[in-house]
Design a protein around this motif. Structure first.
Motif, PDB file in Angstrom:
ATOM      1  N   GLU A   1      -0.282  -6.115   3.660  1.00  0.00           N
ATOM      2  CA  GLU A   1      -1.380  -5.245   3.223  1.00  0.00           C
ATOM      3  C   GLU A   1      -0.985  -4.648   1.866  1.00  0.00           C
ATOM      4  O   GLU A   1      -0.014  -3.903   1.770  1.00  0.00           O
ATOM      5  N   GLU A   2      -1.720  -5.031   0.822  1.00  0.00           N
ATOM      6  CA  GLU A   2      -1.388  -4.621  -0.542  1.00  0.00           C
ATOM      7  C   GLU A   2      -2.585  -3.954  -1.202  1.00  0.00           C
ATOM      8  O   GLU A   2      -3.718  -4.031  -0.712  1.00  0.00           O
ATOM      9  N   ALA A   3      -2.309  -3.302  -2.322  1.00  0.00           N
ATOM     10  CA  ALA A   3      -3.360  -2.729  -3.161  1.00  0.00           C
ATOM     11  C   ALA A   3      -3.295  -3.386  -4.530  1.00  0.00           C
ATOM     12  O   ALA A   3      -2.207  -3.676  -5.033  1.00  0.00           O
TER      13      ALA A   3
ATOM     14  N   ARG B   1       0.805  -1.224   0.000  1.00  0.00           N
ATOM     15  CA  ARG B   1       0.000   0.000   0.000  1.00  0.00           C
ATOM     16  C   ARG B   1       0.838   1.274   0.000  1.00  0.00           C
ATOM     17  O   ARG B   1       0.507   2.262  -0.668  1.00  0.00           O
TER      18      ARG B   1
ATOM     19  N   ASP C   1      -7.932  -2.251  -2.084  1.00  0.00           N
ATOM     20  CA  ASP C   1      -7.051  -2.705  -1.015  1.00  0.00           C
ATOM     21  C   ASP C   1      -7.397  -4.134  -0.591  1.00  0.00           C
ATOM     22  O   ASP C   1      -8.561  -4.542  -0.615  1.00  0.00           O
TER      23      ASP C   1
ATOM     24  N   ARG D   1      -8.110   1.243  -7.816  1.00  0.00           N
ATOM     25  CA  ARG D   1      -7.349   0.655  -6.715  1.00  0.00           C
ATOM     26  C   ARG D   1      -8.292  -0.060  -5.756  1.00  0.00           C
ATOM     27  O   ARG D   1      -9.340   0.479  -5.386  1.00  0.00           O
TER      28      ARG D   1
ATOM     29  N   VAL E   1       2.086   2.155  -3.637  1.00  0.00           N
ATOM     30  CA  VAL E   1       1.183   2.122  -4.791  1.00  0.00           C
ATOM     31  C   VAL E   1       1.240   3.420  -5.595  1.00  0.00           C
ATOM     32  O   VAL E   1       1.194   3.400  -6.833  1.00  0.00           O
TER      33      VAL E   1
END
Length: 396
Positions: A218-220, A164, A193, A191, A167
């Motif tokens: 925790e990624e997007a 995150r 999440d 986007r 990004v």
């Protein structure tokens, strides 16, 4: 438009070169490929980077229609690190670029001086805006549908998983490489999440996590579109900006449909003349508005015919004579015409023909490309105004 106009326009837009971030040959290539997609080039054409290291810095860009010895010398004298041309130096096959051959001499000269060479040829003819749009506009012709439409290059849909906090940097890098433009909007993206996971194996050097252990991050999920021709540039930008050793991304190809004919790509343009006028006056306008050459401008047809609708094809365009005859135009402007095709066309079709020097019909594009590069990259650009038309003497 002259080179002084380009300099003045660009200075006003960029505020000079002092504040420009570092730009490389690769950045210039990406900007040219985005504006004039290589996929639009004819199958026989040879476009792209001719010589130069993609990683080398570029502080000034020179532009010309073609790279002759004199043009190469001028680019070097002007302090350019990159020369952008329309006609490819190595269009036809060679088995040597030794310094004692004509083409080899030029390449050695450029390489020794640290000047990269890039060519955008039939891809620039077909692109919008491109060489033919510039020719039509200069002559007061609305740059409408192409004479030879090409299927519109489709778009790629990109999906990238990014931590995150990274990004925005990855998205910006992809935008700069040509992604994220839809119609009149740029920096377009979606986007979502979520949480990603992976386990680094023994040979991995993970940015996050420990070898042998499952890591949850925790990624997007970042999504955007990009022209298929920009795929290699977007991949390079994505990998450079992404923090992971092995970034995860997907590319899905989409076909373009329902394109407005006036937005279609392809060689040539057909449109209305801004002011109807007799053919003899239109020929005079062409001669007045294009760069002067010894070849001059010739017209074939009724001098008093009123010209309202015009077709143009920059460069050698006699292959379009039959096509033009079916379009209901009053005049066709092109270059390098021969006696018999013109004579036979006048007997069989109902339109006038204007023949210009090849160089003159294409050279004005250099200013268009110069402004595009200056606006896109913030690097000073300079059009080399050496007349490289091969004809040097005329008599009547």
């Amino acid at each position: 438009m002259t080179s002084k106009d380009v300099e003045a326009t660009s200075e006003a837009q960029t505020g000079g070169a002092a504040a420009v971030d570092s730009v490389t040959v690769s950045d210039v290539r990406a900007a040219m490929d985005a504006a004039y997609p290589p996929a639009l080039a004819e199958s026989w054409d040879k476009v792209g980077l001719v010589c130069g290291d993609p990683k080398d810095p570029v502080e000034k860009i020179a532009l010309a229609l073609e790279c002759t010895d004199e043009v190469a010398d001028q680019a070097i004298a002007d302090g350019a690190q990159m020369l952008v041309v329309h006609h490819p130096l190595l269009l036809r096959g060679v088995n040597s670029v030794a310094a004692d051959t004509p083409k080899g001499r030029i390449l050695h000269k450029l390489i020794r001086a640290g000047v990269a060479l890039f060519a955008a040829h039939t891809n620039a003819d077909s692109a919008r805006p491109g060489v033919n749009d510039q020719l039509a506009t200069i002559l007061g012709v609305h740059p409408g549908a192409p004479l030879a439409p090409q299927p519109a290059p489709g778009l790629d849909t990109w999906t990238v998983k990014v931590p995150r906090e990274h990004v925005d940097a990855v998205a910006e890098a992809m935008f700069e490489a040509g992604a994220g433009t839809i119609g009149a909007y740029d920096k377009c993206a979606f986007r979502l999440d979520g949480q990603g996971q992976f386990r680094p194996l023994g040979s991995a050097k993970p940015f996050i996590g420990t070898v042998g252990e499952v890591e949850k991050v925790e990624e997007a999920r970042l999504e955007m579109v990009a022209p298929r021709a920009a795929r290699s540039a977007v991949i390079e930008a994505l990998k450079d900006a992404h923090p992971y050793e092995e970034p995860a991304f997907d590319i899905v190809s989409n076909e373009a449909t329902g394109l407005d004919p006036e937005k279609a790509v392809g060689i040539g343009r057909v449109g209305e003349l801004d002011t109807p006028m007799p053919f003899k006056d239109f020929v005079a306008r062409v001669a007045e508005r294009l760069p002067t050459t010894e070849w001059g401008v010739r017209g074939a047809g009724d001098p008093d015919r009123i010209i309202r609708k015009v077709a143009v094809a920059s460069g050698a365009g006699d292959s379009f004579l039959d096509i033009v005859g079916k379009l209901g135009v009053d005049a066709f402007v092109t270059s390098d015409l021969r006696h018999h095709p013109v004579d036979e066309t006048l007997r069989a079709a109902d339109f006038c023909i204007v023949d210009t020097a090849h160089w003159a019909s294409e050279f004005p594009w250099c200013y268009q490309a110069a402004i595009m590069l200056r606006e896109k990259l913030g690097v000073p650009t300079h059009v080399i105004e050496i007349r490289t038309d091969p004809w040097t003497v005329a008599a009547s």
